[in-house]
Design an enzyme around this catalytic site. Structure first.
Site, PDB file in Angstrom:
ATOM      1  N   GLY A 138       7.026   5.605   7.680  1.00  0.00           N
ATOM      2  CA  GLY A 138       6.158   6.770   7.766  1.00  0.00           C
ATOM      3  C   GLY A 138       6.357   7.480   9.088  1.00  0.00           C
ATOM      4  O   GLY A 138       7.408   7.358   9.726  1.00  0.00           O
ATOM      5  N   GLY A 139       5.331   8.196   9.515  1.00  0.00           N
ATOM      6  CA  GLY A 139       5.450   9.023  10.713  1.00  0.00           C
ATOM      7  C   GLY A 139       5.141   8.254  11.992  1.00  0.00           C
ATOM      8  O   GLY A 139       4.575   7.151  11.953  1.00  0.00           O
ATOM      9  N   GLU A 178      10.016   2.031  10.195  1.00  0.00           N
ATOM     10  CA  GLU A 178      11.019   3.050   9.854  1.00  0.00           C
ATOM     11  C   GLU A 178      10.316   4.387  10.012  1.00  0.00           C
ATOM     12  O   GLU A 178       9.488   4.763   9.173  1.00  0.00           O
ATOM     13  CB  GLU A 178      11.490   2.872   8.402  1.00  0.00           C
ATOM     14  CG  GLU A 178      12.238   1.593   8.142  1.00  0.00           C
ATOM     15  CD  GLU A 178      13.644   1.596   8.714  1.00  0.00           C
ATOM     16  OE1 GLU A 178      14.158   2.674   9.097  1.00  0.00           O
ATOM     17  OE2 GLU A 178      14.231   0.513   8.796  1.00  0.00           O
ATOM     18  N   GLY A 207       2.770   5.000  12.948  1.00  0.00           N
ATOM     19  CA  GLY A 207       3.605   3.902  13.440  1.00  0.00           C
ATOM     20  C   GLY A 207       3.084   3.360  14.760  1.00  0.00           C
ATOM     21  O   GLY A 207       3.043   2.144  14.979  1.00  0.00           O
ATOM     22  N   GLU A 212      10.537  16.941  14.121  1.00  0.00           N
ATOM     23  CA  GLU A 212      10.832  16.795  12.695  1.00  0.00           C
ATOM     24  C   GLU A 212      10.075  17.874  11.907  1.00  0.00           C
ATOM     25  O   GLU A 212       8.881  18.066  12.100  1.00  0.00           O
ATOM     26  CB  GLU A 212      10.356  15.404  12.247  1.00  0.00           C
ATOM     27  CG  GLU A 212      10.779  15.039  10.854  1.00  0.00           C
ATOM     28  CD  GLU A 212      10.308  13.627  10.461  1.00  0.00           C
ATOM     29  OE1 GLU A 212       9.151  13.290  10.719  1.00  0.00           O
ATOM     30  OE2 GLU A 212      11.133  12.903   9.888  1.00  0.00           O
ATOM     31  N   CYS A 230      13.813  11.537   5.599  1.00  0.00           N
ATOM     32  CA  CYS A 230      13.741  11.153   7.017  1.00  0.00           C
ATOM     33  C   CYS A 230      15.062  11.430   7.726  1.00  0.00           C
ATOM     34  O   CYS A 230      15.085  11.723   8.914  1.00  0.00           O
ATOM     35  CB  CYS A 230      13.360   9.697   7.145  1.00  0.00           C
ATOM     36  SG  CYS A 230      14.398   8.621   6.146  1.00  0.00           S
ATOM     37  N   LYS A 240       0.852  -1.194   0.000  1.00  0.00           N
ATOM     38  CA  LYS A 240       0.000   0.000   0.000  1.00  0.00           C
ATOM     39  C   LYS A 240       0.885   1.239   0.000  1.00  0.00           C
ATOM     40  O   LYS A 240       1.428   1.641   1.021  1.00  0.00           O
ATOM     41  CB  LYS A 240      -0.895   0.035   1.243  1.00  0.00           C
ATOM     42  CG  LYS A 240      -1.944   1.130   1.139  1.00  0.00           C
ATOM     43  CD  LYS A 240      -2.392   1.663   2.465  1.00  0.00           C
ATOM     44  CE  LYS A 240      -1.572   2.818   2.948  1.00  0.00           C
ATOM     45  NZ  LYS A 240      -1.571   4.023   2.106  1.00  0.00           N
TER      46      LYS A 240
HETATM   47  P1  NAD Z   1       2.439   8.821   7.263  1.00  0.00           P
HETATM   48  O1  NAD Z   1       2.711   8.139   8.561  1.00  0.00           O
HETATM   49  O2  NAD Z   1       1.390   9.864   7.233  1.00  0.00           O
HETATM   50  O3  NAD Z   1       2.006   7.755   6.156  1.00  0.00           O
HETATM   51  C1  NAD Z   1       2.839   6.680   5.794  1.00  0.00           C
HETATM   52  C2  NAD Z   1       1.986   5.589   5.212  1.00  0.00           C
HETATM   53  O4  NAD Z   1       1.135   5.050   6.233  1.00  0.00           O
HETATM   54  C3  NAD Z   1       1.048   6.038   4.095  1.00  0.00           C
HETATM   55  O5  NAD Z   1       0.949   5.010   3.144  1.00  0.00           O
HETATM   56  C4  NAD Z   1      -0.271   6.233   4.833  1.00  0.00           C
HETATM   57  O6  NAD Z   1      -1.394   6.142   3.986  1.00  0.00           O
HETATM   58  C5  NAD Z   1      -0.235   5.105   5.846  1.00  0.00           C
HETATM   59  N1  NAD Z   1      -1.004   5.321   7.068  1.00  0.00           N
HETATM   60  C6  NAD Z   1      -1.354   6.487   7.643  1.00  0.00           C
HETATM   61  N2  NAD Z   1      -2.021   6.244   8.794  1.00  0.00           N
HETATM   62  C7  NAD Z   1      -2.073   4.903   8.944  1.00  0.00           C
HETATM   63  C8  NAD Z   1      -2.625   4.035   9.942  1.00  0.00           C
HETATM   64  N3  NAD Z   1      -3.248   4.506  11.014  1.00  0.00           N
HETATM   65  N4  NAD Z   1      -2.482   2.702   9.786  1.00  0.00           N
HETATM   66  C9  NAD Z   1      -1.825   2.209   8.717  1.00  0.00           C
HETATM   67  N5  NAD Z   1      -1.299   2.971   7.728  1.00  0.00           N
HETATM   68  C10 NAD Z   1      -1.417   4.305   7.845  1.00  0.00           C
HETATM   69  O7  NAD Z   1       3.852   9.336   6.758  1.00  0.00           O
HETATM   70  P2  NAD Z   1       4.150  10.223   5.479  1.00  0.00           P
HETATM   71  O8  NAD Z   1       3.679  11.606   5.795  1.00  0.00           O
HETATM   72  O9  NAD Z   1       3.661   9.537   4.258  1.00  0.00           O
HETATM   73  O10 NAD Z   1       5.757  10.168   5.437  1.00  0.00           O
HETATM   74  C11 NAD Z   1       6.549  11.035   6.136  1.00  0.00           C
HETATM   75  C12 NAD Z   1       7.123  10.367   7.368  1.00  0.00           C
HETATM   76  O11 NAD Z   1       7.823   9.192   6.980  1.00  0.00           O
HETATM   77  C13 NAD Z   1       8.148  11.237   8.064  1.00  0.00           C
HETATM   78  O12 NAD Z   1       7.966  11.189   9.459  1.00  0.00           O
HETATM   79  C14 NAD Z   1       9.473  10.578   7.695  1.00  0.00           C
HETATM   80  O13 NAD Z   1      10.525  10.819   8.586  1.00  0.00           O
HETATM   81  C15 NAD Z   1       9.093   9.154   7.622  1.00  0.00           C
HETATM   82  N6  NAD Z   1      10.077   8.398   6.808  1.00  0.00           N
HETATM   83  C16 NAD Z   1      10.963   7.587   7.445  1.00  0.00           C
HETATM   84  C17 NAD Z   1      11.923   6.895   6.707  1.00  0.00           C
HETATM   85  C18 NAD Z   1      12.938   5.998   7.389  1.00  0.00           C
HETATM   86  O14 NAD Z   1      13.651   5.291   6.686  1.00  0.00           O
HETATM   87  N7  NAD Z   1      13.025   5.978   8.703  1.00  0.00           N
HETATM   88  C19 NAD Z   1      11.957   7.034   5.323  1.00  0.00           C
HETATM   89  C20 NAD Z   1      11.038   7.870   4.703  1.00  0.00           C
HETATM   90  C21 NAD Z   1      10.079   8.545   5.472  1.00  0.00           C
END
Ligand code: NAD
Length: 488
Positions: free
Chosen positions: A225-226, A247, A230, A382, A281, A173
């Protein structure tokens, strides 16, 4: 206009309720695609297909079959690299040069894992002579892979390559803001004759991700993601104690000592903070400079920032594109204002650039906030945008204390010519990656991931494959005899 569909059980299909979502170009807000927007019901179909495929013929594949598959995918990515790079740039706003680099890295990731998989072998353990004791690596099962919008296909590749290589089945996804390259990648998968259900694409929002995290038929969820999402994934995963890989975000200190090569450190500080408009990130948005070099460093940055060429990522001269969404744009401006309210000094930026071309789209000037202190929100949270904050420190102990005083632990950098100090700092910083006299390099051979709130587990490297495997001890007694423990 691009129209995307879901790919479930080897079939392209529309979501059950025919949901769609408009996908925008962040450079001008134009609609560039209509993407399928799935619901939980679609996710359930994909999970069922992946379950059936895992419990069926896919289990019979050999490591050779799977290494060959990853190499074939690498070849197809090379073939379509330019098309993929253009899709990535139009959807994320990053420059075409960056996207082309991403595509090279993605193909390299598939090839790296192909090599690892091909060299995979179980271990034979020392045991009595009538016993064969082996340690076997087996796939975990159905993997739910959830990716963010900043590196859509790169993050997907870090998960898909080891997951398939280890013999799992996959439901992916991508972020519903940036599904286009993952959709194109799925078209590449569909060119190969994989059994139906081994690879499934479900584009949609949080509810689809939540279904993957909650489903009792998913054995592993890997999320980038965030922290907010997470946390909910971690809680949801307890339903069947599925494996998790997280991550998450970072607040990454870039620490410059006065004895560093300042020319290089200034140059890299720009790259650390403004590459992909800071939406990385591991972005080095938290610059820390030793007292005696601080004023010079800040004024050299102030002189360089106005020269960064902002523009459409498709123009060859562009060095920095827009941020990805209206929501990010607003959040970043809000954080800059909060920093100023806390006492930071705005040296450059903090607003939309002037000019007609920047009226539409999510544009921001590269921004420098100086005289930030470690207790300010802007130094702790962040930002995920083109903003660098500068803090002053006195000596190694203070730098270390301030740098480690964050809930995050993804990446850090140290600039010094003193190798002993470089080594001490590398060991004492509590971050998953510590660069010395450099910023940003990563490659498939080295592990990637965070300490503390930056995540759980690692991607890439040997461990990035191991995360997608279960270890089994297989014990075969070739000559069983009654042991008489409870008498005759
Ligand atoms: P996000 O957490 O909003 O979304 C990430 C993914 O999770 C998306 O596909 C989203 O649709 C899905 N999602 C959102 N809420 C969810 C839930 N409750 N249950 C399951 N899935 C859900 O993050 P974003 O805004 O897309 O990305 C930015 C974040 O990602 C930043 O915090 C960044 O630091 C982090 N990031 C980390 C790394 C790493 O390697 N550590 C790499 C890239 C991005």
């Amino acid at each position: 206009m691009i129209q995307t569909q879901l790919y479930i059980d080897g079939q392209w299909q529309s979501p059950i309720d025919h949901g769609t979502r408009a996908i925008h170009n962040p450079a001008d807000e134009a609609v560039i695609a209509q993407a399928a927007e799935a619901t939980r019901a679609d996710a359930r179909l994909a999970i069922a297909a992946a379950r059936k495929a895992f419990d069926g013929p896919w289990r019979q594949t050999t490591i050779r079959d799977r290494a060959k598959l990853l190499n074939k995918l690498a070849g197809l990515i090379d073939r379509d690299a330019e098309q993929l790079a253009r899709l990535e740039s139009i959807n994320t706003g990053k420059t075409l040069t960056e996207s082309r680099t991403d595509m090279g890295d993605i193909a390299a990731t598939f090839r790296y894992f192909a090599g690892l998989v091909a060299s995979e072998s179980g271990a034979v353990n020392e045991a009595p002579h009538h016993v064969i004791s082996r340690t076997l690596r087996e796939p975990v099962g159905v993997c739910g892979l959830i990716t963010p919008w900043n590196y859509p296909l790169l993050q997907a590749a870090w998960k898909i390559a080891p997951a398939l290589g280890a013999g799992n089945t996959v439901v992916i996804k991508p972020s519903n803001l940036t599904p286009l390259t993952t959709h194109h990648f799925t078209q590449l998968v569909a060119e190969l004759d994989l059994p139906a259900g081994v690879f499934n694409l479900v584009t949609g929002g949080a509810e689809v991700g939540a279904e993957l995290a909650e489903s009792l038929d998913v054995d592993l969820v890997s999320f980038t993601g965030g922290a907010f999402a997470g946390e909910s994934i971690m809680k949801a995963a307890t339903g069947n104690f599925k494996r998790i890989g997280l991550e998450l975000g970072g607040k990454n200190p870039n620490i410059v000592f006065a004895d560093a090569d300042l020319d290089a450190a200034v140059d890299y500080a720009l790259n650390a903070a403004f590459f992909h408009a800071g939406q990385v990130c591991s972005a080095g948005s938290r610059l820390m400079v030793e007292d005696s070099s601080y004023d010079e460093f800040v004024s050299r940055l102030a002189e360089r920032l106005p020269r960064i060429v902002i523009g459409n990522g498709f123009h060859a001269e562009t060095q920095m594109g827009p941020v990805q969404s209206a929501q990010q744009h607003e959040k970043i401006l809000g954080m800059v204002q909060a920093g100023i309210a806390e006492g930071a000094r705005l040296v450059h930026g903090g607003k939309r650039p002037a000019g007609d071309v920047f009226k539409q789209g999510f544009w921001l000037e590269p921004t420098l906030l100086a005289d930030v202190t470690a207790d300010m929100k802007i130094a702790k949270e962040e930002i995920f945008g083109p903003v660098i904050t500068a803090e002053r420190f006195r000596g190694e102990a203070e730098a270390l204390r301030a740098a480690n005083d964050t809930p995050y632990g993804l990446a850090a950098a140290v600039w010094t010519r003193d190798l002993d100090k470089a080594n001490r700092m590398s060991r004492a910083l509590r971050f998953g990656t510590v660069w010395v006299n450099d910023y940003h390099p990563y490659f498939p051979e080295a592990p990637w991931g965070g300490y503390k709130a930056s995540g759980i587990g690692r991607e890439l490297a040997r461990i990035g494959l191991d995360e997608y495997t279960e270890l089994k001890h297989s014990y075969i007694n070739l000559a069983p005899k009654a042991m008489g423990w409870f008498g005759a």
